[in-house]
Design a protein around this motif. Structure first.
Motif, mmCIF file in Angstrom:
data_model
loop_
_atom_site.group_PDB
_atom_site.id
_atom_site.type_symbol
_atom_site.label_atom_id
_atom_site.label_comp_id
_atom_site.label_asym_id
_atom_site.label_seq_id
_atom_site.Cartn_x
_atom_site.Cartn_y
_atom_site.Cartn_z
ATOM 1 N N LEU A 179 -8.303 -12.900 -3.686
ATOM 2 C CA LEU A 179 -8.971 -11.601 -3.588
ATOM 3 C C LEU A 179 -8.380 -10.615 -4.592
ATOM 4 O O LEU A 179 -9.089 -9.896 -5.281
ATOM 5 C CB LEU A 179 -8.828 -11.031 -2.166
ATOM 6 C CG LEU A 179 -9.752 -11.637 -1.112
ATOM 7 C CD1 LEU A 179 -9.327 -11.202 0.287
ATOM 8 C CD2 LEU A 179 -11.194 -11.238 -1.371
ATOM 9 N N LEU A 180 -7.058 -10.617 -4.669
ATOM 10 C CA LEU A 180 -6.378 -9.682 -5.572
ATOM 11 C C LEU A 180 -6.838 -9.875 -7.015
ATOM 12 O O LEU A 180 -7.013 -8.911 -7.753
ATOM 13 C CB LEU A 180 -4.859 -9.860 -5.456
ATOM 14 C CG LEU A 180 -4.017 -9.067 -6.443
ATOM 15 C CD1 LEU A 180 -4.287 -7.570 -6.298
ATOM 16 C CD2 LEU A 180 -2.537 -9.349 -6.235
ATOM 17 N N GLU A 210 0.834 -1.212 0.000
ATOM 18 C CA GLU A 210 0.000 0.000 0.000
ATOM 19 C C GLU A 210 0.865 1.257 0.000
ATOM 20 O O GLU A 210 0.595 2.204 -0.735
ATOM 21 C CB GLU A 210 -0.896 0.020 1.234
ATOM 22 C CG GLU A 210 -2.130 -0.847 1.096
ATOM 23 C CD GLU A 210 -3.064 -0.648 2.273
ATOM 24 O OE1 GLU A 210 -3.907 0.234 2.225
ATOM 25 O OE2 GLU A 210 -2.904 -1.393 3.268
ATOM 26 N N VAL A 218 -12.556 -3.872 5.590
ATOM 27 C CA VAL A 218 -11.526 -4.047 4.547
ATOM 28 C C VAL A 218 -10.708 -5.317 4.765
ATOM 29 O O VAL A 218 -10.119 -5.840 3.827
ATOM 30 C CB VAL A 218 -10.581 -2.826 4.399
ATOM 31 C CG1 VAL A 218 -11.355 -1.613 3.951
ATOM 32 C CG2 VAL A 218 -9.790 -2.556 5.642
ATOM 33 N N GLU A 219 -10.691 -5.825 6.007
ATOM 34 C CA GLU A 219 -10.035 -7.111 6.247
ATOM 35 C C GLU A 219 -10.738 -8.192 5.434
ATOM 36 O O GLU A 219 -10.103 -8.998 4.746
ATOM 37 C CB GLU A 219 -10.141 -7.443 7.739
ATOM 38 C CG GLU A 219 -8.842 -7.839 8.393
ATOM 39 C CD GLU A 219 -8.719 -9.333 8.560
ATOM 40 O OE1 GLU A 219 -9.441 -9.882 9.413
ATOM 41 O OE2 GLU A 219 -7.899 -9.940 7.842
ATOM 42 N N PRO A 250 -10.767 -6.416 1.032
ATOM 43 C CA PRO A 250 -9.768 -5.387 0.692
ATOM 44 C C PRO A 250 -9.985 -4.808 -0.695
ATOM 45 O O PRO A 250 -9.266 -3.901 -1.115
ATOM 46 C CB PRO A 250 -8.426 -6.133 0.782
ATOM 47 C CG PRO A 250 -8.767 -7.568 0.641
ATOM 48 C CD PRO A 250 -10.173 -7.752 1.139
ATOM 49 N N ASP A 251 -10.980 -5.330 -1.416
ATOM 50 C CA ASP A 251 -11.294 -4.791 -2.741
ATOM 51 C C ASP A 251 -12.319 -3.666 -2.649
ATOM 52 O O ASP A 251 -12.762 -3.145 -3.668
ATOM 53 C CB ASP A 251 -11.801 -5.908 -3.677
ATOM 54 C CG ASP A 251 -12.693 -6.937 -2.981
ATOM 55 O OD1 ASP A 251 -12.805 -6.895 -1.738
ATOM 56 O OD2 ASP A 251 -13.289 -7.766 -3.680
ATOM 57 N N VAL A 252 -12.676 -3.291 -1.421
ATOM 58 C CA VAL A 252 -13.592 -2.157 -1.226
ATOM 59 C C VAL A 252 -12.808 -0.857 -1.351
ATOM 60 O O VAL A 252 -11.721 -0.720 -0.812
ATOM 61 C CB VAL A 252 -14.271 -2.258 0.167
ATOM 62 C CG1 VAL A 252 -14.844 -0.911 0.583
ATOM 63 C CG2 VAL A 252 -15.350 -3.315 0.159
ATOM 64 N N ASP A 253 -13.378 0.101 -2.095
ATOM 65 C CA ASP A 253 -12.720 1.385 -2.283
ATOM 66 C C ASP A 253 -12.852 2.269 -1.054
ATOM 67 O O ASP A 253 -11.916 2.918 -0.629
ATOM 68 C CB ASP A 253 -13.387 2.143 -3.452
ATOM 69 C CG ASP A 253 -12.593 2.006 -4.720
ATOM 70 O OD1 ASP A 253 -11.356 1.979 -4.613
ATOM 71 O OD2 ASP A 253 -13.197 1.916 -5.798
ATOM 72 N N LYS A 254 -14.086 2.307 -0.524
ATOM 73 C CA LYS A 254 -14.360 3.288 0.512
ATOM 74 C C LYS A 254 -15.453 2.776 1.430
ATOM 75 O O LYS A 254 -16.410 2.160 0.995
ATOM 76 C CB LYS A 254 -14.825 4.585 -0.162
ATOM 77 C CG LYS A 254 -14.806 5.782 0.738
ATOM 78 C CD LYS A 254 -14.574 7.076 -0.028
ATOM 79 C CE LYS A 254 -15.833 7.564 -0.688
ATOM 80 N NZ LYS A 254 -15.708 8.878 -1.287
ATOM 81 N N GLU A 307 -14.086 0.105 9.991
ATOM 82 C CA GLU A 307 -13.464 0.130 8.671
ATOM 83 C C GLU A 307 -12.448 -1.003 8.523
ATOM 84 O O GLU A 307 -12.426 -1.697 7.508
ATOM 85 C CB GLU A 307 -12.794 1.490 8.458
ATOM 86 C CG GLU A 307 -12.560 1.782 6.996
ATOM 87 C CD GLU A 307 -11.946 3.158 6.777
ATOM 88 O OE1 GLU A 307 -12.385 4.116 7.439
ATOM 89 O OE2 GLU A 307 -11.026 3.244 5.958
ATOM 90 N N ASP A 308 -11.620 -1.185 9.568
ATOM 91 C CA ASP A 308 -10.631 -2.275 9.547
ATOM 92 C C ASP A 308 -11.300 -3.620 9.303
ATOM 93 O O ASP A 308 -10.830 -4.428 8.507
ATOM 94 C CB ASP A 308 -9.877 -2.334 10.880
ATOM 95 C CG ASP A 308 -8.730 -1.340 10.925
ATOM 96 O OD1 ASP A 308 -8.512 -0.664 9.891
ATOM 97 O OD2 ASP A 308 -8.064 -1.238 11.971
ATOM 98 N N ALA A 309 -12.397 -3.858 10.041
ATOM 99 C CA ALA A 309 -13.074 -5.158 9.933
ATOM 100 C C ALA A 309 -13.626 -5.363 8.521
ATOM 101 O O ALA A 309 -13.563 -6.469 7.982
ATOM 102 C CB ALA A 309 -14.196 -5.250 10.962
#
Lengths: 182, 213
Positions: free
Chosen positions: A81-82, A17, A151-152, A155-159, A147-149
């Protein structure tokens, strides 16, 4: 997967990142353009190969069970995921993460609901389910934890947008539960 | 941003970077050469458009000849002896203590911009209010139409007035659009605005802090 492996993975993802940030702000357009092309080529190469691998696996005997086991491994999960190859879509993963948050938020007298998931944006709303006053320290850390939970798991979420928490006034919620419930 | 020891949305960021050729590098909007982050801007008043340009195009078109483009200056200046009473401010009818005012050439209207829940809000300022302001503050006559603005900061008891290049006002607008949450804006947007103001106070050009487009 051992704790050390997980730590190592988290470390490389954080570094990844940071480096994207560095490249995005790089003053020399040509250098950052080459880096972009290189990353894009490698992603495509791996993505195509992985997609074929997953297709073969899906058709094989006991493939579904193997897939389920693979997804439990943090490193394999990160890779799937990537490349957008995780068997659960973003929406399913976000719903699951929110469900996991409910008991923790319930302790603070908060309810969480998903307003919308679309185009990489997750919009959530917090509301008070009882008259429980929140500590200022909790109010400050809560959005970050939520937010951490999210995107954990995705992680493909923008916002991630969290409505209903007014940090400027320190007021916990828009609705303080005046409905006279039990 | 919260300082987290856990990875964030790394997939989204990496994919966006790999996919989007124009996200990081900007290009001259007149001749398409790649631009550094601290490039120059021209305003095209007829279209109310801000263009990112290279040095060559700026030299060619940015001079005050009447070719439809105007160069955006780089310097911001704090207006030390600016006079404005609270009553005069209230009379402008701007609901929040932060706004910028710019005169647009076709028409000569004074436009006021301020942050709000629906994004940056634009309103036409009554000419008499502006005339009064100019009468009290003759330095406003030096403010160049289209490319410069008067930035007023009265947040939290501040009384600050700046003459600023219009691209920085757009940067402020972008900042507000990105960080505004909910009805009151939330913590993040006000922190971003305070950072912006302190950059201005210290005469940093804010390069890197704003990317538009």
């Amino acid at each position: 997967m051992s704790a050390r492996n997980k730590q190592g993975l988290d470390q490389s993802l954080r570094r990844l990142e940071e480096l994207i940030g560095v490249l995005e702000a790089h003053p020399e357009a040509a250098a950052s353009e080459s880096a972009r092309e290189l990353i894009s080529l490698i992603l495509n190469l791996h993505g195509m190969g992985l997609a074929k691998l997953m297709a073969i696996l899906a058709k094989a005997e006991g493939g579904a069970a193997t897939m389920a086991r693979l997804v439990e491994d943090d490193q394999v999960r990160a890779m799937l995921l990537l490349h957008g190859l995780h068997p659960d879509d973003m929406e399913t993963r976000v719903h699951r993460a929110v469900d996991r948050l409910r008991p923790h938020l319930g302790v603070h007298g908060l309810r969480i609901e998903i307003l919308e998931i679309g185009r990489g944006v997750v919009q959530l709303r917090l509301s008070a389910s009882g008259g429980i006053a929140l500590k200022a320290s909790t109010l400050l850390t809560l959005p970050g934890e939520i937010e951490d939970a999210i995107v954990e798991a995705a992680p493909d979420v923008d916002k991630v947008i969290i409505d209903g928490l007014d940090l400027t006034t320190g007021v916990a919620a828009v609705n303080t539960g005046q409905d006279g419930g039990p | 941003m919260t300082v987290s020891s856990r990875p964030g949305n790394w997939v989204a960021r990496l994919q966006r970077f790999a996919r989007d050729r124009h996200a990081a590098a900007e290009y001259c909007e007149l001749c398409s050469v790649p631009l550094p982050p601290d490039h120059l801007h021209l305003v095209e008043p007829a279209k109310r458009r801000l263009l990112c340009v290279c040095r060559a195009c700026d030299l060619l078109l940015g001079d005050d000849k009447d070719n439809g483009y105007r160069r955006v200056p780089r310097r911001a200046e704090k207006l030390e002896n600016f006079r404005m009473t609270d009553a005069e401010w209230d009379a402008l009818g701007i609901p929040i203590g932060l706004a910028f005012f710019c005169q647009g050439t076709p028409g000569g209207h004074i436009l006021a911009f301020y942050p709000g829940p629906a994004g940056p809000t634009e309103s036409l300022l009554g000419l008499s209010a502006w005339t009064q302001l100019v009468a009290n503050n003759p330095m406003l006559t030096e403010q160049k139409p289209d490319v410069e603005a008067l930035l007023v900061n009265r947040i939290n008891g501040a009384r600050e007035y700046y003459r600023v290049p219009i691209d920085r006002c757009y940067a402020l607008v972008g900042l507000i659009r990105t960080h505004w949450r909910g009805v009151s804006g939330g913590d993040e947007v006000w922190k971003a605005i305070l950072d912006f103001m302190s950059d201005l106070r210290e005469q940093r050009d804010g390069t890197g802090a704003y990317h538009h487009g």
